[in-house]
Design an enzyme around this catalytic site. Structure first.
Site, PDB file in Angstrom:
ATOM      1  N   CYS A  65       0.845  -1.199   0.000  1.00 36.68           N
ATOM      2  CA  CYS A  65       0.000   0.000   0.000  1.00 36.68           C
ATOM      3  C   CYS A  65       0.886   1.258   0.000  1.00 36.68           C
ATOM      4  O   CYS A  65       1.458   1.610  -1.027  1.00 36.68           O
ATOM      5  CB  CYS A  65      -0.960  -0.046   1.181  1.00 36.68           C
TER       6      CYS A  65
ATOM      7  N   HIS B 184      -3.308  -5.299   0.038  1.00 37.94           N
ATOM      8  CA  HIS B 184      -2.742  -5.818   1.286  1.00 37.94           C
ATOM      9  C   HIS B 184      -2.719  -7.357   1.238  1.00 37.94           C
ATOM     10  O   HIS B 184      -3.674  -8.010   1.666  1.00 37.94           O
ATOM     11  CB  HIS B 184      -3.580  -5.359   2.483  1.00 37.94           C
TER      12      HIS B 184
ATOM     13  N   GLU C 294      -1.309  -9.401   3.063  1.00 39.29           N
ATOM     14  CA  GLU C 294      -1.291 -10.044   4.387  1.00 39.29           C
ATOM     15  C   GLU C 294      -2.667 -10.482   4.854  1.00 39.29           C
ATOM     16  O   GLU C 294      -2.794 -11.361   5.713  1.00 39.29           O
ATOM     17  CB  GLU C 294      -0.657  -9.112   5.427  1.00 39.29           C
TER      18      GLU C 294
END
Length: 586
Positions: free
Chosen positions: A410, A542, A544
């Site tokens: 990001c 993102h 993750e």
């Protein structure tokens, strides 16, 4: 009438932050190993509509779901442990409940009645839980057998009172065999001799019983396993059988908590309490559960081994609270263990890397650079606000110039673009319009469709498709190979700003390739990769948020492989699991 979902409510006593989320997730995982379909709900008693406007330093990370819901970090634990895809409705807040009830009142749905906490608020809570608990999961399409409901906060909090009362009523609505209460409490160690004390748990259970709820299971957090007689004492004074009292002591890692609970017999207690044997589960699904448990134990065993260490520097601005980056940490752990490495994180406060001034602490400055230079790889995660941005730019510059593996997420992508524009493309004034609204050379710009007037829920949120470009570089880039040569990937987003499309051609001419762009327009930069670098990759999304213990995020996997010197072998088809097995047996 359809199948009745069974509900396990997890409450907490004595103090907050005691680990209800991990115990709830671990319980759900153990039920999945039986072949059951499991979903979960997190109740947050705060008045916010969602977690989107909460500070990471106050409440930990904001977790983003496929549907764009900005929710509590515990839903990330549920998705990772249970391998389910949840929705914004799986996170209940006081704000959502009151908004729903007030909207009904304004429409006249209550036919002139006085709207009160009981019954209207408590009924709305029960209706919401029952509605979400019976939604078929997107993975299996089956109605959940069990729904885990985590009640945030601590028993006795003013904010939690309506939810406690709702659950008291709910146990009678769904019936005794379909409702189980796990109460998580603390057994502190006090005094010079280190004696475990049960009084706080006794008081907490007494408060809970006074509110009309009796625990079926006590999960007691402590630094060490129960001393002799503690389980029996808790059983006597809390009116539960000794076999229903569980010691959840500190262990090697959170991945061992399900094993800890399983060894003490929680599956037998839940099976007996909720009559789980009466559920009809196809044999092939039972077998899948057995495989899952075998894989999980192997994963936890690997975590406990003395593996080679790889150091990653996380350059962020909320580094004083690790929960601010909990999904990033988990993604690194998952990737590391899947490539037979132990992860060491060097936390680097981004602002400490910035130029020395008379006001800056020289010790922090030198420590920050020491941690960055000592790392095998660098990760720059997302964030908001100008503080620390120049430090992140310096981290990206260090990684680029010293050929150090780099992953930007990001804002981590945006600062990499700013750094490259300044120092490679000669755009010395390149900056982000987020921090310099009228800058001469905006490398990062505000997305035109985003609402500037409202803070909550107005970003580009949720799962969006990213398409790999059909260029010579992109067809053979590392990111595409890590994604299994997929043409399109779906990942979760949370941002208001994007790379300025007007400078993309100039950046690409100098070796920064935007190998992935949004599938809808092809004009939004999603994945960048640097030519001639061992691993310099960044994503606007993102990655993750979609990591799983047994299925790590591809871009994190790439960072760990590059940082441990295994990337080329992996991309060339080497079987790293064979090396892992050899080392584990040594």
């Amino acid at each position: 009438m359809g199948k009745q979902t069974k509900y396990i409510v997890v409450s907490g006593g004595v103090i907050s932050g005691i680990g209800k989320g991990i115990i709830a997730s671990s319980t759900g995982l153990l039920l999945k190993t039986l072949g059951l379909t499991v979903t979960s709900i997190k109740i947050d008693p705060y008045l916010n509509i969602d977690a989107g406007t909460l500070s990471p330093l106050d409440h930990g990370e904001v977790f983003v779901l496929d549907d764009g819901g900005e929710v509590d970090l515990d839903l990330g634990n549920y998705e990772r442990y249970l391998s389910v895809t949840l929705s914004r409705d799986n996170n209940i807040t006081t704000g959502k409940i009151y908004r729903e009830v007030i909207d009904k009142e304004r429409r006249g749905d209550y036919l002139g009645k006085t709207v009160q906490v009981v019954p209207h608020i408590t009924n709305a809570i029960q209706d919401w839980v029952e509605r979400v608990g019976s939604v078929p999961t997107s993975e299996s399409g089956r109605t959940p057998d069990v729904c885990i409901v985590e009640l945030g906060g601590t028993v006795g909090d003013i904010e939690s009172a309506p939810f406690i009362e709702a659950m008291r009523q709910f146990q009678f609505r769904v019936g005794h065999d379909n409702f189980c209460l796990i109460h998580v409490s603390l057994v502190p160690v006090v005094g010079a001799v280190g004696e475990q004390k049960t009084k706080p748990t006794q008081a907490s259970v007494r408060d809970l019983r006074g509110l009309g709820l009796s625990p079926d299971i006590l999960a007691c957090r402590s630094a060490h396993p129960f001393e002799e007689g503690i389980r029996e004492k808790l059983s006597m004074f809390c009116q539960v059988s000794p076999k229903q009292v569980f010691s959840v002591h500190d262990c090697e890692s959170l991945y061992h908590v399900p094993i800890l609970l399983q060894q003490q017999g929680i599956i037998d207690v839940l099976t007996d309490r909720l009559k789980l044997n009466a559920l009809e589960i196809p044999q092939e699904i039972v077998h899948e559960g057995e495989i899952l448990w075998s894989q999980w134990r192997e994963f936890a065993r690997r975590r406990a081994r003395d593996l080679d260490q790889t150091t990653i520097a996380i350059v962020g601005k909320y580094t004083y609270l690790a929960d601010s980056y909990i999904s990033v940490v988990k993604a690194l752990e998952h990737a590391a263990l899947n490539v037979n490495r132990k992860i060491k994180i060097n936390w680097v406060e981004a602002s400490d890397l910035e130029e020395m001034t008379m006001h800056k602490d020289p010790l922090k400055y030198h420590e920050a650079w020491q941690h960055l230079c000592a790392a095998n790889g660098i990760l720059v995660p997302g964030g908001f606000g100008e503080r620390g941005v120049e430090g992140k730019v310096l981290a990206a510059k260090w990684a680029r110039e010293h050929k150090l593996p780099y992953l930007g997420i990001c804002l981590g992508l945006q600062v990499a673009v700013m750094e490259f524009a300044r120092h490679v493309c000669g755009m010395t004034n390149a900056h982000s319009a987020e921090f310099r609204e009228n800058c001469e050379m905006p490398a990062v710009v505000f997305m035109p469709e985003i609402d500037r007037t409202t803070m909550g829920g107005t970003m580009r949120l949720g799962s969006r498709p990213t398409k790999f470009q059909d260029t010579e570089f992109a067809r053979s880039c590392k990111a595409k190979k890590l994604y299994g040569n997929a043409d399109e990937v779906h990942e979760r987003h949370r941002h208001r700003y994007e790379v300025n499309p007007e400078i993309v051609k100039e950046l690409e001419s100098k070796g920064m390739h935007f190998v992935g762009r949004d599938a809808e327009t092809g004009e939004r930069m999603e994945i960048l990769e640097l030519e001639g670098h061992p691993y310099f990759v960044a994503a606007q999304y993102h990655p993750e948020y979609l990591t799983r213990p047994l299925s790590p995020s591809p871009l994190f996997l790439g960072l760990l492989l590059a940082s441990s010197g295994q990337l080329e072998d992996y991309l060339n088809g080497a079987d790293l699991s064979a090396e892992a097995e050899t080392k584990l047996k040594m």
